[in-house]
Design an enzyme around this catalytic site. Structure first.
Site, PDB file in Angstrom:
ATOM      1  N   VAL A  58      84.398  33.622 -20.640  1.00 38.90           N
ATOM      2  CA  VAL A  58      85.090  33.844 -21.913  1.00 38.90           C
ATOM      3  C   VAL A  58      85.751  32.588 -22.475  1.00 38.90           C
ATOM      4  O   VAL A  58      86.269  32.614 -23.586  1.00 38.90           O
ATOM      5  CB  VAL A  58      86.161  34.950 -21.783  1.00 38.90           C
ATOM      6  CG1 VAL A  58      85.513  36.298 -21.537  1.00 38.90           C
ATOM      7  CG2 VAL A  58      87.168  34.610 -20.688  1.00 38.90           C
ATOM      8  N   TYR A  59      85.732  31.493 -21.739  1.00 38.46           N
ATOM      9  CA  TYR A  59      86.337  30.269 -22.259  1.00 38.46           C
ATOM     10  C   TYR A  59      85.514  29.777 -23.450  1.00 38.46           C
ATOM     11  O   TYR A  59      84.322  29.486 -23.315  1.00 38.46           O
ATOM     12  CB  TYR A  59      86.388  29.183 -21.196  1.00 38.46           C
ATOM     13  CG  TYR A  59      87.376  29.427 -20.070  1.00 38.46           C
ATOM     14  CD1 TYR A  59      88.242  30.514 -20.089  1.00 38.46           C
ATOM     15  CD2 TYR A  59      87.446  28.561 -18.982  1.00 38.46           C
ATOM     16  CE1 TYR A  59      89.136  30.733 -19.047  1.00 38.46           C
ATOM     17  CE2 TYR A  59      88.346  28.764 -17.951  1.00 38.46           C
ATOM     18  CZ  TYR A  59      89.186  29.849 -17.992  1.00 38.46           C
ATOM     19  OH  TYR A  59      90.073  30.073 -16.962  1.00 38.46           O
ATOM     20  N   GLY A  60      86.174  29.694 -24.596  1.00 41.23           N
ATOM     21  CA  GLY A  60      85.465  29.270 -25.805  1.00 41.23           C
ATOM     22  C   GLY A  60      84.362  30.233 -26.193  1.00 41.23           C
ATOM     23  O   GLY A  60      83.393  29.833 -26.848  1.00 41.23           O
TER      24      GLY A  60
END
Length: 327
Positions: free
Chosen positions: A52-54
């Site tokens: 889910v990072y970025g």
């Protein structure tokens, strides 16, 4: 850089990890490349990311840099799954979602396997044995080499780790737990860290610099180029800008002056060498910031400095965390 075993496993990782929370959003590919090169040349191996990072861009950027910039076999790539952008369900620990998320991560990373696959958070809506079965399938299929968890409280970690240990050779033991831990956030010392130490689970501290506050950059004012001045990151930093945090930051700065070091180095060395800690995850914004963090390799804090910092930042531990008979 010194290498440490991750929990009670044979996997060894650098004692400082590189975080990628801002990659693909605030950190573009060029700056990410600079950081990864600096990290690798310093002997760093552990690179931590999440699906889910970025919105997946962090994994994509890391995947583009691996091999082109750094040999895949020189890195210990860790990613996470389980967080979902759904206001009605923040975490999805179902077997189907987790395994699909892992396949998507591998595609973005451009690799056949991740070295460490972590459950991003506990999902109360899914039976824990179903969630943990996804870890077993991932390791058995070769898509993950080791497994861990993140953001599990004490009883959740103890239950998960014990379940995995109950059938050796069938279930994959938990190698790690990733939790926020710093001089400004010592809550893991109540139950998570004792459970991890007892069960042989290594701790990977996130936000080891108190979301940047322990560097001292916010002592006078909020720098315009800092996360505290960023619209979407300011709420992340704000909880650590109170009076109690200020006293701790002042103590770190005083210790740094006495050691001819920086507050960043003192704060990072303190958490790096705490019992049970394997590798703090440093999320720098630039290669220059990362270089400053990696300079901590040469620093070990004297016992009297550690004790002073322990005292000024000591959390309140009462019943039932401590011996109740003394209360």
């Amino acid at each position: 850089m010194e290498q440490r075993h991750l929990g009670r496993t044979g996997l060894r990782v650098s004692r400082i990890g590189l975080g990628t929370l801002t990659w693909g959003r605030d950190t573009d590919e060029h700056d990410a490349a600079g950081m990864l090169k600096v990290f690798w040349e310093a002997g760093g191996t552990l690179v931590d990311t999440a699906d889910v990072y970025g919105g997946g861009d962090a994994e994509y950027v890391l995947g583009r840099l691996v091999e082109r910039l750094v040999p895949r076999q020189d890195l210990v790539i860790a990613t996470k799954a389980g967080s979902v952008p759904d206001p009605d369900r923040r975490f999805d620990g179902s077997r189907g979602h987790l395994l699909a998320a892992l396949d998507a991560s591998l595609e973005r990373l451009g690799t056949d396997y991740v070295d460490l696959w972590q459950l991003h958070a506990f999902d109360p809506g899914t039976p824990l044995d179903e969630t943990l079965q996804a870890l077993d399938i991932a390791v058995a299929s070769g898509r993950a080499r080791y497994a861990g968890v993140s953001n599990f409280c004490g009883w959740q970690l103890a239950k998960a780790a014990t379940w995995q240990l109950s059938a050796p050779g069938v279930r994959t033991r938990l190698a790690s737990t990733q939790m926020e831990y710093s001089l400004l956030q010592r809550g893991v010392e109540r139950e998570v860290l004792p459970a991890a130490l007892d069960l042989g689970v290594g701790l990977l501290p996130s936000s080891p610099l108190g979301r940047g506050v322990l560097t001292g950059k916010y002592r006078a004012a909020t720098p315009t180029d800092s996360r505290g001045a960023s619209e979407h990151m300011a709420p992340f930093v704000e909880p650590y800008l109170d009076e109690a945090a200020s006293r701790i930051v002042d103590a770190v700065a005083t210790a740094a002056d006495g050691l001819a070091a920086t507050p960043l180095e003192v704060a990072l060395a303190w958490v790096r060498d705490r019992p049970g800690v394997v590798a703090p995850i440093v999320g720098a914004r630039t290669a220059q910031q990362l270089t400053a963090a990696l300079s901590v390799e040469a620093l070990s804090l004297p016992d009297e400095i550690c004790q002073a910092l322990d005292d000024v930042s000591a959390p309140v531990h009462r019943y039932p965390d401590q011996d109740w008979s003394t209360l």
